[in-house]
Every structure is written in C-alpha cells, then in structure tokens.
Design a protein around this motif. Structure first.
Motif, short mmCIF file in Angstrom:
data_model
loop_
_atom_site.label_atom_id
_atom_site.label_comp_id
_atom_site.label_asym_id
_atom_site.label_seq_id
_atom_site.Cartn_x
_atom_site.Cartn_y
_atom_site.Cartn_z
N PHE A 73 0.84 -1.19 0.00
CA PHE A 73 0.00 0.00 0.00
C PHE A 73 0.88 1.24 0.00
O PHE A 73 1.93 1.27 0.65
N LEU A 75 0.50 5.70 0.20
CA LEU A 75 -0.36 6.85 0.43
C LEU A 75 0.46 8.11 0.27
O LEU A 75 1.51 8.26 0.90
N ASN A 77 0.15 12.23 0.67
CA ASN A 77 -0.59 13.39 1.13
C ASN A 77 0.18 14.64 0.76
O ASN A 77 1.37 14.76 1.08
N TRP A 91 -5.37 13.12 -0.90
CA TRP A 91 -5.15 11.75 -0.42
C TRP A 91 -5.09 10.84 -1.65
O TRP A 91 -6.12 10.58 -2.28
N ARG A 93 -4.28 7.20 -2.62
CA ARG A 93 -4.05 5.87 -2.06
C ARG A 93 -3.94 4.85 -3.19
O ARG A 93 -4.76 4.86 -4.11
N ASN A 102 -6.74 2.40 -7.07
CA ASN A 102 -6.65 3.68 -6.36
C ASN A 102 -7.96 4.03 -5.66
O ASN A 102 -9.05 3.68 -6.10
N ASP A 104 -8.94 7.74 -4.15
CA ASP A 104 -8.37 9.08 -4.05
C ASP A 104 -9.41 10.10 -3.57
O ASP A 104 -10.61 9.92 -3.74
#
Length: 204
Positions: A73, A75, A77, A91, A93, A102, A104
């Motif tokens: 995973f 992420l 930011n 965000w 992801r 994804n 998002d």
C-alpha cells in the motif's frame, strides 16, 4: 498558516499525537509531501449485489472489487492551493494487487459549516461532509456523511458512509489505519486495515 484539519479541530488539534500533527499539519506553505508505504493486513467487504458498482468505481478511483491479505500500500498526502485560492489536502491511495487500484480524494475546509468537505474520486464529483474527533490515544477518527453526486444525495441502495481511524504506535514507530465504508442495505462495501510509515520529501 493553519492546516485545514487544525482549523476544523480547533484546540483539540493539540491533543493529536505529534506524528499525526505533523502529517495533518501540512499546508501549501509547507512545501512538503508525505509519502506513506506499508501493508494492508486485510482488505474485505462487498456484497455480491454491489459488485457492478465496485467495478464502475475502479475507473473513478473510488472503489475496487479485489480483496485479500498482506497487500502492499502507498499513500501520498500533499497540501496545495487550487485555482480558486482554496487550501486543499490530497489523499492519493494505491493498493497493489496484481493490478494497482486507487482510492483518491481531495479535502478542503468549509468555512460556512466549519468542517471538512471531501471530494472523492478522480473527478472530485462525489462529495461528503467530514467530521473529526481526536481519540484518547492521540489518534483521529474521521466520519463521513452520506455521499452526494455533485449536489444530489445518492440513493441509500448505492450510497456509502466511511469511518476512518488512524493512530501512531510509538513502540513500532508506525501509523495504524482502519477504514470501513458501509452501505445501509448491503453492509460493508469495502474495508481495510494495516500499518505504514511515512517519509517527508520537499517539493518546489
């Protein structure tokens, strides 16, 4: 400059764990991006009747049909100012199944409601209001309202509400995340839980 989360939480922001204060404190003036990498211990949920919606959500970076355990995973930011001069917090992801998937969102501070507005997906046309709560362990709980498509609230049969809990474990120096998105009729649309660490990189 205060971040959108510090504005929304007010004095309660000081009760967040310092690691969460650093992450949720990013602003467009910080010139930094937080890059999280880790493993989702499990990803679950999705009534068979919801499968068509989950597949449609793939193209919009909203949902995905895959499920499993020990899924890598990432992420990202980043806080930035949009064309309207609004402070935004992205965000991004990605869940690395055989194909990357994804989930998002872009969040902004709503001055009229004194809370966070969450613009979901690739085109940001699915919207919900966000409430925040600081937990006793210094973690944060994020709860969403039912989702609107632009200005229209989606029917209960295809709507979802999310609960996110994130906290930091000093003993392992890792962030913990628990997310569950539920439908009124069909239960959990999808959920995931796992751990990750963060590196901060300077951006121009």
């Amino acid at each position: 400059m205060k971040s959108i989360y510090e504005k929304a939480l007010g004095k309660d922001y000081d009760n967040l764990h310092p690691a969460l204060q650093k992450k949720f404190g990013l602003t467009s003036g910080s010139k930094k991006i937080a890059i999280g990498t880790g493993i989702m211990k499990r990803i679950w949920g999705g009534n068979i009747l919801m499968k068509p919606i989950l597949r449609i959500g793939v193209t919009k970076h909203l949902t995905f049909p895959e499920r499993g355990e020990h899924i890598p995973f990432t992420l990202e930011n980043v806080a930035y100012e949009n064309d309207r001069g609004e402070e935004c917090f992205a965000w991004i992801r990605q869940f690395n199944f055989n194909k990357p998937r994804n989930f998002d969102a872009i969040m902004t501070f709503n001055m009229k409601k004194n809370n966070i507005t969450d613009y979901l997906g690739l085109h940001h046309d699915f919207i919900s209001d966000i409430s925040l709560q600081v937990l006793d362990n210094g973690g944060i709980k994020i709860t969403s309202s039912p989702i609107r498509y632009k200005r229209v609230t989606l029917p209960k049969a295809i709507n979802g509400q999310a609960e996110v809990i994130e906290w930091y474990d000093d003993s392992t120096e890792q962030f913990h995340i628990f997310v569950e998105v539920k439908n009124h009729y069909f239960g959990t649309i999808f959920g995931y839980e796992g751990t990750f660490s963060i590196q901060y990189k300077t951006i121009k």
